[in-house]
Design a protein around this motif. Structure first.
Motif, short mmCIF file in Angstrom:
data_model
loop_
_atom_site.label_atom_id
_atom_site.label_comp_id
_atom_site.label_asym_id
_atom_site.label_seq_id
_atom_site.Cartn_x
_atom_site.Cartn_y
_atom_site.Cartn_z
N GLU A 290 39.86 39.78 58.52
CA GLU A 290 39.20 39.23 57.29
C GLU A 290 37.91 38.31 57.63
O GLU A 290 37.32 38.06 56.81
CB GLU A 290 39.95 38.22 56.66
CG GLU A 290 41.37 38.81 56.04
CD GLU A 290 42.50 39.05 56.92
OE1 GLU A 290 43.76 39.21 56.38
OE2 GLU A 290 42.46 39.09 58.04
N THR A 347 35.08 39.85 51.65
CA THR A 347 34.70 39.45 50.32
C THR A 347 36.13 39.07 49.49
O THR A 347 36.03 38.24 48.78
CB THR A 347 33.93 40.32 49.48
OG1 THR A 347 32.70 40.84 50.24
CG2 THR A 347 33.57 40.11 48.34
N GLU A 348 37.00 39.95 49.77
CA GLU A 348 38.22 40.05 48.81
C GLU A 348 39.34 40.73 49.47
O GLU A 348 38.85 41.75 50.33
CB GLU A 348 38.13 40.38 47.28
CG GLU A 348 37.48 41.76 47.21
CD GLU A 348 37.27 42.08 45.77
OE1 GLU A 348 38.11 41.73 44.98
OE2 GLU A 348 36.68 43.30 45.73
N TYR A 349 40.58 40.84 49.23
CA TYR A 349 41.39 41.84 49.24
C TYR A 349 41.39 42.79 48.25
O TYR A 349 41.60 42.47 47.09
CB TYR A 349 42.96 41.19 49.58
CG TYR A 349 43.09 40.22 50.70
CD1 TYR A 349 43.24 40.79 51.72
CD2 TYR A 349 43.47 38.89 50.50
CE1 TYR A 349 43.49 40.19 53.29
CE2 TYR A 349 43.61 38.17 51.74
CZ TYR A 349 43.62 38.80 52.95
OH TYR A 349 43.89 38.16 54.11
N PRO A 353 43.80 40.02 43.75
CA PRO A 353 42.94 38.79 43.45
C PRO A 353 43.99 37.49 43.74
O PRO A 353 43.56 36.58 44.13
CB PRO A 353 42.60 38.96 42.01
CG PRO A 353 43.60 39.83 41.12
CD PRO A 353 43.88 40.87 42.59
N THR A 356 43.67 36.98 47.45
CA THR A 356 42.31 36.68 47.66
C THR A 356 42.26 35.09 47.39
O THR A 356 41.76 34.44 48.54
CB THR A 356 41.53 37.47 46.82
OG1 THR A 356 41.54 38.83 47.31
CG2 THR A 356 40.00 36.94 47.24
#
Length: 488
Positions: A290, A347-349, A353, A356
Motif C-alpha cells: 500500500e 489511492t484505495e483498495y 471503500p 480504505t
C-alpha cells in the motif's frame, strides 16, 4: 507529467542493455519497439491482467500497459484457483497478457488472452511510442495483498507513487543508469516488479533476472559487472550459509556496490556472517504494497544491522500509541505503530471503500500495522506486526523480532519464530518455535530462556518452546505465523 521511463521516450544507443532473463535479452531500443508495438493495442483495454512469470514477456507487457496509461494487474502464477478467481472477479480485467504457449488455469474463466509476441524479434526500430498524456494520479497497477486476514485486497497504486518511490530510492541508494541490478524475485509484487524491473528502467540502467535464485547465479552476475543485488532474507540466509566454502561468491559480494534486503527482517546473525566473509554490509529498506517504500538505510549512511534506516525523501513517518497518540520519545525503546503519509501511498483498495476508510486516520496517515522503535538519530527498527508480533506480557510491550534475532545467535538454532500465547498471569507469554541446527542435539527450553534473558532482558525470555523440522513460509520467504498454532 514526465514519463515513467524517460529512456524509452528518447533516442538511445541501439546496443544499450535493458533487460536480461537467462539467455534472452532486450536493449532499450528493442524494449521501446516491443512495448511500443503492444501499447496501442491496450489503449482502450481498461485494466489488463499480466500472467507474471519471470520472463521478458511479463516485463514488456507491464511496460506496454504503463506506456498506454492502462492499469496492470500482476497475477501470481502459483496462486490457487480460488484466489485467482477472486482477483479476476474483483479487478475485472478485459484481457490477460502472457507469453505465447503458456497454459493458463481454468480459474481465469473466459478472460480474453493477448500473447506478448515477437519480443525477441523486437519488431521495427521506428520512432518511440507516443506515451499517453496520463495524470500522475491515474492508476498504474493494482497489486493484491497477501490476504492473511481475508480475501486479498487490490491496492490501487497511482503513477505518482511509482515515480516518487523510485526517485526517492535513487537518492537514498545513489542509483544511476550505470547500475546493473541482479535479482531472482517474483514479478507479481512491489519488490520484484516495481523495484526490480521498473526501477532500473526509470534510471536507464539494466537488470539481469536469474529466473530462479541460486548462489551460483548471484556470483556469476556480480563477477560479470553487475553492481546491485536485491533479495529477501531467505536468499541472504542461503548466501550466508554458502559463503564459508565458496570463495567465488565471497569475491562477488565484496565487489558489489549495494546489497539490499527487503520484504521481511534480515536476522542480525546473517548480517554479521555476510559482513565478516565479504566486508560488505547488507542494507535494509521498509515498505509494503500500500505504501511502496517508506524508509531505507542510505548508501551514504551507517549500515546499522537490524534497522530499516530513515524515512525516504517525501515520506512522513510517525509512531503512535494504541490510542493514536503520537510518540514523542525516540529513545530506541518505546514501541509504537508506524503510520506514514506522502506521495508514495496507494489511492484505495479496489471496490473496498470500507477497508480504505479504516486504513487511514482522519488526518490522512496510513495505519501500517507494523510496530517499531526509533532511535534519536531517526533510524527505525521494526519489532513486528501489530497483529502477530507485538506481545503484551507482564505490562511490557515486547517485539517478537528482537527475540528471534537473539535466538538465532544461539549456535544450536537454525531457524526461529516467536509468537505470543494467552497466559492467566502475564496476559501473554513469549512462545518460541525453533528449528534446531542438529535435531539430535536440541537446545533445552531453559538454555534458550537463559540465552535470551542474558542478551535482552528477563521478561523477554521464551516461556514455552516448540521444536519443528521447518517453519511455514510463503513465496517471499516470510514466516506465516498464523500457521503456528498450539493448544497449550
Amino acid at each position: 507529467m514526465s514519463p515513467l521511463f524517460p529512456d524509452l521516450a528518447l533516442p538511445v544507443p541501439p546496443d544499450r542493455p535493458a533487460l536480461r532473463f537467462g539467455d534472452r535479452s532486450l536493449t532499450y531500443a528493442d524494449l521501446a519497439a516491443a512495448a511500443g508495438a503492444l501499447a496501442p493495442r491496450l489503449r482502450d483495454a481498461g485494466r489488463v491482467a499480466v500472467w507474471a512469470t519471470p520472463t521478458l514477456e511479463t516485463a514488456v507487457g507491464v511496460v506496454a500497459a504503463l506506456l498506454a496509461g492502462v492499469p496492470a494487474v500482476p497475477l501470481n502464477p502459483k496462486s490457487g484457483d480460488s484466489e485467482l478467481g477472486h482477483i479476476v472477479r474483483d479487478s475485472a480485467p478485459t484481457l490477460i497478457l502472457t507469453a505465447p504457449g503458456t497454459e493458463l488455469p481454468a480459474a481465469l474463466g473466459d478472460l480474453a488472452r493477448l500473447d506478448v509476441e515477437d519480443v525477441d524479434a523486437a519488431p521495427g526500430r521506428g520512432a518511440p511510442y507516443a506515451v499517453e498524456d496520463v495524470p500522475d494520479t491515474a492508476p498504474a497497477l493494482v497489486v493484491y495483498t497477501s490476504g492473511t486476514t481475508g480475501p486479498p485486497k487490490g491496492a490501487v497504486i497511482p503513477r505518482r507513487a511509482v515515480a516518487t518511490t523510485l526517485d526517492a530510492l535513487a537518492d537514498a541508494w545513489q542509483w544511476t543508469g550505470d547500475d546493473v541490478l541482479v535479482h531472482a524475485l517474483p514479478l507479481f509484487h512491489v519488490h520484484g516488479l516495481i523495484l526490480g524491473i521498473l526501477g532500473p528502467m526509470r534510471r536507464g540502467g539494466s537488470v539481469r533476472h536469474l529466473g530462479r535464485f541460486a548462489t551460483e547465479g548471484v556470483a556469476r552476475e556480480l563477477n560479470a559487472g553487475a553492481t546491485m543485488l536485491f533479495g529477501v532474507p531467505t536468499m541472504y540466509h542461503r548466501i550466508a550459509e554458502a559463503l564459508p566454502t565458496d570463495p567465488d561468491l565471497a569475491k562477488a559480494l565484496a565487489g558489489a556496490r549495494l546489497l539490499v534486503s527487503g520484504s521481511a527482517a534480515l536476522p542480525v546473525h546473517d548480517h554479521e556472517r555476510i559482513a565478516a566473509a565479504t566486508g560488505r554490509r547488507v542494507i535494509e529498506r521498509y515498505g509494503m504494497t500500500e505504501t511502496l517504500m517508506n524508509t531505507s538505510v542510505r548508501a551514504d549512511g551507517e549500515p546499522r544491522a537490524g534497522t530499516v534506516g530513515v524515512p525516504l525523501p517525501g515520506v512522513e513517518l510517525r509512531l503512535v500509541e494504541d490510542d493514536g497518540t503520537p510518540l514523542t520519545a525516540y529513545d530506541g525503546e518505546s514501541v509504537g505503530e508506524i503510520q506514514v503519509r506522502g506521495p508514495n501511498l496507494f489511492t484505495e483498495y479496489l471496490n473496498r471503500p470500507d477497508a480504505t476508510a479504516a486504513a487511514f486516520t482522519a488526518d490522512g496517515w496510513f495505519r501500517t500495522g507494523d510496530m517499531a522503535v526509533r532511535d534519536p538519530d531517526g533510524y527505525v527498527r521494526i519489532v513486528g506486526r501489530k497483529a502477530t508480533d507485538l506481545i503484551k506480557s507482564g505490562g511490557y510491550k515486547i517485539g517478537a523480532g528482537e527475540i528471534e534475532n537473539a535466538l538465532l545467535e544461539h549456535p544450536a538454532v537454525k531457524e526461529a519464530a516467536v509468537t505470543g500465547a494467552p497466559d492467566p498471569d502475564l496476559g501473554e507469554r513469549v512462545v518460541a518455535w525453533i528449528v534446531p541446527a542438529d535435531p539430535g542435539a536440541r537446545p533445552t527450553p531453559d538454555e534458550l530462556a537463559a540465552h535470551v534473558a542474558a542478551r535482552l532482558a528477563p521478561h523477554k525470555r521464551p516461556r514455552t518452546v516448540h521444536y519443528l523440522g521447518s517453519l511455514p513460509r510463503n513465496d517471499m520467504g516470510k514466516i506465516m505465523k498464523r500457521a503456528l498454532k498450539t493448544d497449550d
